[in-house]
Design an enzyme around this catalytic site. Structure first.
Site, PDB file in Angstrom:
ATOM      1  N   CYS A  54       0.373   2.346   6.402  1.00 18.29           N
ATOM      2  CA  CYS A  54       0.544   0.943   6.784  1.00 18.29           C
ATOM      3  C   CYS A  54       0.587   0.083   5.526  1.00 18.29           C
ATOM      4  O   CYS A  54       0.009   0.435   4.502  1.00 18.29           O
ATOM      5  CB  CYS A  54      -0.567   0.498   7.716  1.00 18.29           C
ATOM      6  SG  CYS A  54      -2.240   0.615   7.016  1.00 18.29           S
ATOM      7  N   HIS A 107      -8.986   4.022  -1.647  1.00 17.86           N
ATOM      8  CA  HIS A 107      -7.625   3.524  -1.466  1.00 17.86           C
ATOM      9  C   HIS A 107      -7.194   2.736  -2.702  1.00 17.86           C
ATOM     10  O   HIS A 107      -7.179   1.509  -2.693  1.00 17.86           O
ATOM     11  CB  HIS A 107      -7.591   2.657  -0.207  1.00 17.86           C
ATOM     12  CG  HIS A 107      -6.250   2.104   0.151  1.00 17.86           C
ATOM     13  ND1 HIS A 107      -5.055   2.581  -0.370  1.00 17.86           N
ATOM     14  CD2 HIS A 107      -5.909   1.086   1.003  1.00 17.86           C
ATOM     15  CE1 HIS A 107      -4.055   1.896   0.146  1.00 17.86           C
ATOM     16  NE2 HIS A 107      -4.544   0.973   0.971  1.00 17.86           N
ATOM     17  N   CYS A 130       0.812  -1.225   0.000  1.00 15.53           N
ATOM     18  CA  CYS A 130       0.000   0.000   0.000  1.00 15.53           C
ATOM     19  C   CYS A 130       0.842   1.269   0.000  1.00 15.53           C
ATOM     20  O   CYS A 130       0.366   2.323  -0.398  1.00 15.53           O
ATOM     21  CB  CYS A 130      -0.950   0.014   1.193  1.00 15.53           C
ATOM     22  SG  CYS A 130      -2.196  -1.278   1.129  1.00 15.53           S
TER      23      CYS A 130
END
Length: 387
Positions: A373, A343, A91
């Site tokens: 994260c 996201h 990510c």
């Protein structure tokens, strides 16, 4: 010592990451190409000046395979002399791309670079890089972690249990994300950063309510994990987790000397970098040591930071981070976060940095800290300083 500054930053509106989403019909390479083209047009720079383009993409298969960043550079019409590479830190991929680009500038390897990110989750679904019958974890890793590693949803549940976060707290955080993002759009606060006018982020839900969020069922319940982790309260839902999304974002990074030579205005400089690892069976908590590390390296305290952007993979992640850092909500994700905005995995680091830069400018603030994260129990943290 050389510095690295940001002179331009843009992002696409974030689309729903499924067929029928606003960006689904566009090939990922074209989506990133249009974003790169917009970036250099807004900056007014000759793309021949660019020494390298570093792009973050998580699922590098199918329509996002074969070094998609290089393909996007060529599709954008940049000179063939401009190279590009694609990186994967899950990510945090495009935040890592920004680290690599800025660190290359600071070291003298580059004068001008672009950091960018992309993910089309509607065309290249999450997990499609794991082929049927394949084993990306091998035989030795399960020896260290009996029972095997876990998915992010289970990790988010474990975090909620570890920090004793209630369902009401998780849902309230998600509700606030949507309200802040909606208000930011209504107030024109995203207009400057979004590459195409007239299009908004597709997953912001201004009509949601605490009652609607409370009615959602747990998204990750599994009796196997219930037995393995009996502390889990099964509170993570589709409402207090980030959705699946499509999007791209890009930042133009160069040395201060290069900016002066090219007649461009530096808008922010990179003040500190950190990466950290943590327990992969909690997975999403490495933002806590990463934040501590980047503050120490920058010679700053949490009180020195005006605005924080902490990726909202799940409500529990940001709430646990806030518990540990003591940072109040009025400085965190002030324009909403991934739960509302979305996201798009590989694009999120650059998207968040673009939003952070514009928020610092609009508020006349100085320091911003961004933390992401990442799967595998990792995190990136970056401090930028508005100029």
């Amino acid at each position: 010592m050389r510095d690295a500054v940001i002179v331009e930053a843009v992002r696409t509106p974030v689309g729903k990451g499924k067929p029928g989403g606003r960006l689904h019909s566009e090939y990922p390479v074209d989506l990133l190409a249009r974003t790169l083209r917009t970036l250099v047009e807004r900056a007014g720079i000759d793309p021949a000046e660019i020494d390298d383009v570093v792009g973050g993409v998580v699922t590098q298969v199918g329509d996002q395979a074969v070094n998609v960043t290089r393909s996007a550079v060529l599709a954008a019409g940049f000179p063939e002399s401009v190279p590009a590479t694609t990186v994967d830190r899950q990510c945090g991929s495009s935040q890592q791309a920004a680290h690599f680009a800025a660190q290359g500038v600071i070291s003298g390897a580059y004068d001008v670079a672009i950091a960018c990110g992309l993910e089309s989750m509607s065309r290249v679904p999450m997990g499609s890089g794991v082929l049927p019958g394949s084993n990306p974890f091998g035989a030795l890793l399960p020896e260290r972690y009996p029972g095997g590693l876990i998915g992010q949803g289970i990790a988010a549940e474990r975090i909620a249990a570890r920090w004793k976060l209630s369902r009401e707290e998780l849902d309230a955080f998600a509700y606030e994300s949507h309200m802040r993002a909606h208000a930011a759009w209504e107030n024109g606060e995203f207009d400057r950063e979004v590459a195409w006018s007239g299009q908004r982020d597709e997953t912001v839900r201004p009509t949601t309510s605490m009652e609607a969020l409370a009615g959602l069922k747990p998204a990750y319940y599994d009796p196997v994990y219930e037995e393995r982790f009996p502390e889990i309260g099964w509170q993570i839902t589709a409402g207090n987790a980030s959705p699946l999304n499509d999007g791209a974002a890009a930042l133009l990074i160069m040395s201060g000397d290069a900016a002066r030579r090219l007649g461009l205005r530096p808008r922010a400089r990179f003040h500190g970098f950190a990466v950290a690892g943590d327990d992969p069976l909690l997975m999403l908590t490495a933002i806590i040591p990463a934040t501590e590390k980047v503050l120490k390296r920058s010679g700053l305290t949490p009180d020195d930071i005006d605005l924080f952007e902490v990726n909202e993979a799940f409500s529990s992640v940001v709430l646990a981070w806030r518990r540990e850092t003591g940072v109040s909500s009025d400085r965190v994700n002030v324009r909403g976060g991934a739960i509302a905005i979305g996201h798009p995995l590989g694009a999120s680091g650059a998207r968040i940095m673009t939003t952070l830069l514009h928020a610092l400018e609009d508020r006349g603030a100085r320091f911003g800290l961004q933390a992401m994260c990442e799967a595998g129990g990792m995190a990136n943290a970056t401090v930028i300083e508005r100029l």
